[in-house]
Write a protein that holds these residues in place. Structure first.
Motif, PDB file in Angstrom:
ATOM      1  N   SER A  19      11.750  59.525 -39.395  1.00 20.89           N
ATOM      2  CA  SER A  19      12.501  58.792 -38.372  1.00 20.89           C
ATOM      3  C   SER A  19      13.968  59.190 -38.370  1.00 20.89           C
ATOM      4  O   SER A  19      14.576  59.351 -37.303  1.00 20.89           O
ATOM      5  CB  SER A  19      12.371  57.284 -38.608  1.00 20.89           C
ATOM      6  OG  SER A  19      11.024  56.887 -38.472  1.00 20.89           O
ATOM      7  N   LEU A  20      14.561  59.345 -39.536  1.00 22.38           N
ATOM      8  CA  LEU A  20      15.979  59.721 -39.611  1.00 22.38           C
ATOM      9  C   LEU A  20      16.208  61.129 -39.068  1.00 22.38           C
ATOM     10  O   LEU A  20      17.207  61.380 -38.386  1.00 22.38           O
ATOM     11  CB  LEU A  20      16.493  59.608 -41.044  1.00 22.38           C
ATOM     12  CG  LEU A  20      16.682  58.189 -41.562  1.00 22.38           C
ATOM     13  CD1 LEU A  20      17.026  58.217 -43.052  1.00 22.38           C
ATOM     14  CD2 LEU A  20      17.741  57.449 -40.770  1.00 22.38           C
ATOM     15  N   VAL A  21      15.295  62.039 -39.357  1.00 24.11           N
ATOM     16  CA  VAL A  21      15.425  63.400 -38.834  1.00 24.11           C
ATOM     17  C   VAL A  21      15.343  63.368 -37.307  1.00 24.11           C
ATOM     18  O   VAL A  21      16.168  63.967 -36.606  1.00 24.11           O
ATOM     19  CB  VAL A  21      14.356  64.336 -39.440  1.00 24.11           C
ATOM     20  CG1 VAL A  21      14.293  65.655 -38.696  1.00 24.11           C
ATOM     21  CG2 VAL A  21      14.648  64.569 -40.919  1.00 24.11           C
ATOM     22  N   ALA A  22      14.383  62.640 -36.779  1.00 27.07           N
ATOM     23  CA  ALA A  22      14.242  62.538 -35.323  1.00 27.07           C
ATOM     24  C   ALA A  22      15.458  61.853 -34.710  1.00 27.07           C
ATOM     25  O   ALA A  22      15.983  62.296 -33.682  1.00 27.07           O
ATOM     26  CB  ALA A  22      12.966  61.777 -34.971  1.00 27.07           C
ATOM     27  N   PHE A  23      15.932  60.797 -35.329  1.00 28.84           N
ATOM     28  CA  PHE A  23      17.102  60.083 -34.827  1.00 28.84           C
ATOM     29  C   PHE A  23      18.328  61.001 -34.856  1.00 28.84           C
ATOM     30  O   PHE A  23      19.103  61.040 -33.897  1.00 28.84           O
ATOM     31  CB  PHE A  23      17.360  58.830 -35.677  1.00 28.84           C
ATOM     32  CG  PHE A  23      18.521  58.013 -35.197  1.00 28.84           C
ATOM     33  CD1 PHE A  23      18.356  57.076 -34.191  1.00 28.84           C
ATOM     34  CD2 PHE A  23      19.780  58.173 -35.750  1.00 28.84           C
ATOM     35  CE1 PHE A  23      19.423  56.311 -33.739  1.00 28.84           C
ATOM     36  CE2 PHE A  23      20.853  57.418 -35.303  1.00 28.84           C
ATOM     37  CZ  PHE A  23      20.677  56.484 -34.296  1.00 28.84           C
TER      38      PHE A  23
ATOM     39  N   ALA B 235      20.468  61.936 -31.643  1.00 30.18           N
ATOM     40  CA  ALA B 235      21.876  61.541 -31.627  1.00 30.18           C
ATOM     41  C   ALA B 235      22.786  62.748 -31.458  1.00 30.18           C
ATOM     42  O   ALA B 235      23.798  62.681 -30.761  1.00 30.18           O
ATOM     43  CB  ALA B 235      22.223  60.784 -32.910  1.00 30.18           C
ATOM     44  N   ALA B 236      22.430  63.853 -32.069  1.00 27.71           N
ATOM     45  CA  ALA B 236      23.253  65.062 -31.977  1.00 27.71           C
ATOM     46  C   ALA B 236      23.360  65.566 -30.542  1.00 27.71           C
ATOM     47  O   ALA B 236      24.355  66.175 -30.166  1.00 27.71           O
ATOM     48  CB  ALA B 236      22.688  66.153 -32.883  1.00 27.71           C
TER      49      ALA B 236
ATOM     50  N   PRO C  73      29.466  64.414 -29.037  1.00 27.90           N
ATOM     51  CA  PRO C  73      30.179  65.693 -29.156  1.00 27.90           C
ATOM     52  C   PRO C  73      30.125  66.185 -30.599  1.00 27.90           C
ATOM     53  O   PRO C  73      30.132  65.390 -31.534  1.00 27.90           O
ATOM     54  CB  PRO C  73      31.619  65.352 -28.767  1.00 27.90           C
ATOM     55  CG  PRO C  73      31.550  64.036 -28.083  1.00 27.90           C
ATOM     56  CD  PRO C  73      30.311  63.342 -28.562  1.00 27.90           C
ATOM     57  N   GLU C  74      30.051  67.493 -30.759  1.00 29.66           N
ATOM     58  CA  GLU C  74      29.940  68.079 -32.088  1.00 29.66           C
ATOM     59  C   GLU C  74      31.138  67.705 -32.941  1.00 29.66           C
ATOM     60  O   GLU C  74      32.284  67.845 -32.538  1.00 29.66           O
ATOM     61  CB  GLU C  74      29.830  69.596 -32.006  1.00 29.66           C
ATOM     62  CG  GLU C  74      29.521  70.215 -33.348  1.00 29.66           C
ATOM     63  CD  GLU C  74      29.254  71.702 -33.236  1.00 29.66           C
ATOM     64  OE1 GLU C  74      29.707  72.429 -34.110  1.00 29.66           O
ATOM     65  OE2 GLU C  74      28.599  72.103 -32.262  1.00 29.66           O
ATOM     66  N   GLN C  75      30.857  67.181 -34.138  1.00 28.93           N
ATOM     67  CA  GLN C  75      31.893  66.814 -35.095  1.00 28.93           C
ATOM     68  C   GLN C  75      31.466  67.293 -36.463  1.00 28.93           C
ATOM     69  O   GLN C  75      30.284  67.301 -36.781  1.00 28.93           O
ATOM     70  CB  GLN C  75      32.083  65.301 -35.142  1.00 28.93           C
ATOM     71  CG  GLN C  75      32.565  64.714 -33.845  1.00 28.93           C
ATOM     72  CD  GLN C  75      32.683  63.206 -33.923  1.00 28.93           C
ATOM     73  OE1 GLN C  75      32.234  62.581 -34.878  1.00 28.93           O
ATOM     74  NE2 GLN C  75      33.274  62.614 -32.921  1.00 28.93           N
ATOM     75  N   PRO C  76      32.437  67.646 -37.324  1.00 31.28           N
ATOM     76  CA  PRO C  76      32.090  68.038 -38.678  1.00 31.28           C
ATOM     77  C   PRO C  76      31.476  66.846 -39.417  1.00 31.28           C
ATOM     78  O   PRO C  76      31.798  65.702 -39.131  1.00 31.28           O
ATOM     79  CB  PRO C  76      33.416  68.426 -39.314  1.00 31.28           C
ATOM     80  CG  PRO C  76      34.362  68.615 -38.171  1.00 31.28           C
ATOM     81  CD  PRO C  76      33.843  67.787 -37.041  1.00 31.28           C
ATOM     82  N   THR C  77      30.608  67.131 -40.346  1.00 27.36           N
ATOM     83  CA  THR C  77      29.990  66.085 -41.150  1.00 27.36           C
ATOM     84  C   THR C  77      30.860  65.783 -42.341  1.00 27.36           C
ATOM     85  O   THR C  77      31.066  66.617 -43.205  1.00 27.36           O
ATOM     86  CB  THR C  77      28.592  66.546 -41.633  1.00 27.36           C
ATOM     87  OG1 THR C  77      27.820  66.885 -40.482  1.00 27.36           O
ATOM     88  CG2 THR C  77      27.905  65.455 -42.428  1.00 27.36           C
ATOM     89  N   ASP C  78      31.388  64.571 -42.375  1.00 29.72           N
ATOM     90  CA  ASP C  78      32.218  64.106 -43.486  1.00 29.72           C
ATOM     91  C   ASP C  78      31.687  62.752 -43.926  1.00 29.72           C
ATOM     92  O   ASP C  78      32.046  61.729 -43.374  1.00 29.72           O
ATOM     93  CB  ASP C  78      33.681  63.948 -43.065  1.00 29.72           C
ATOM     94  CG  ASP C  78      34.348  65.284 -42.765  1.00 29.72           C
ATOM     95  OD1 ASP C  78      33.909  66.278 -43.332  1.00 29.72           O
ATOM     96  OD2 ASP C  78      35.306  65.282 -41.977  1.00 29.72           O
TER      97      ASP C  78
END
Length: 154
Positions: free
Chosen positions: A130-134, A138-139, A143-148
């Motif tokens: 579910s988290l992978v699909a979410f 969501a992505a 808008p593309e943002q760095p993962t922090d």
């Protein structure tokens, strides 16, 4: 299968609980959340100067500079001349800062793992799917943002 009406509320509540778990793991550090956020930002953006940091934090440059002063005083940040343009000063996390961030990431992962360990294996598997699909869905809408990860909780 129909989506339950309260699914968004359940996700929001779970996100809030997750943030509380992550914040609890970070609370053992003596470094304030804003400073952890700055270190995380700088780690993922090696070309950052004070003005760029101020933009990322949505503060005035003098506030960002004072924040850097505090980090520098504690040995977590160095200001270094940019080798390409000596007029530019780059903000560089020290090895101590990188160690601190690594320890924080480990604590946060252990805290989440402790919660997962209380769930049956099948529920963990379903949660992963579910988290992978979410995350994929969501992505596509954000808008593309760095993962922090620290940024999100600081």
């Amino acid at each position: 299968m129909e989506r339950p009406a309260d699914l968004a509320a359940a996700i929001d509540a779970a996100a809030g609980t997750l943030i509380a778990v992550l914040d609890s793991a970070a609370a053992r550090h003596q470094v304030p959340p804003t400073q952890l956020r700055v270190l995380t930002l700088l780690t993922s953006r090696p070309e950052t100067n004070v003005n760029a940091l101020a933009e990322l934090l949505d503060v005035v440059p003098s506030s960002a500079s004072r924040l850097c002063d505090r980090l520098e005083a504690t040995g977590l940040l160095r200001r270094m001349a940019d080798p390409r343009d000596r007029r530019e000063v780059r903000l560089v996390p020290t090895p101590a800062a990188l160690t601190l961030l690594g320890e924080l990431a480990e604590r946060r992962q252990r805290a989440v793992q402790a919660v997962l360990d209380r769930m049956p294996a099948r529920m963990q598997h379903d949660l992963l799917l579910s988290l992978v699909a979410f995350g994929h869905a969501a992505a596509q809408s954000v808008p593309e943002q760095p993962t922090d990860s620290a940024v999100q909780t600081a």
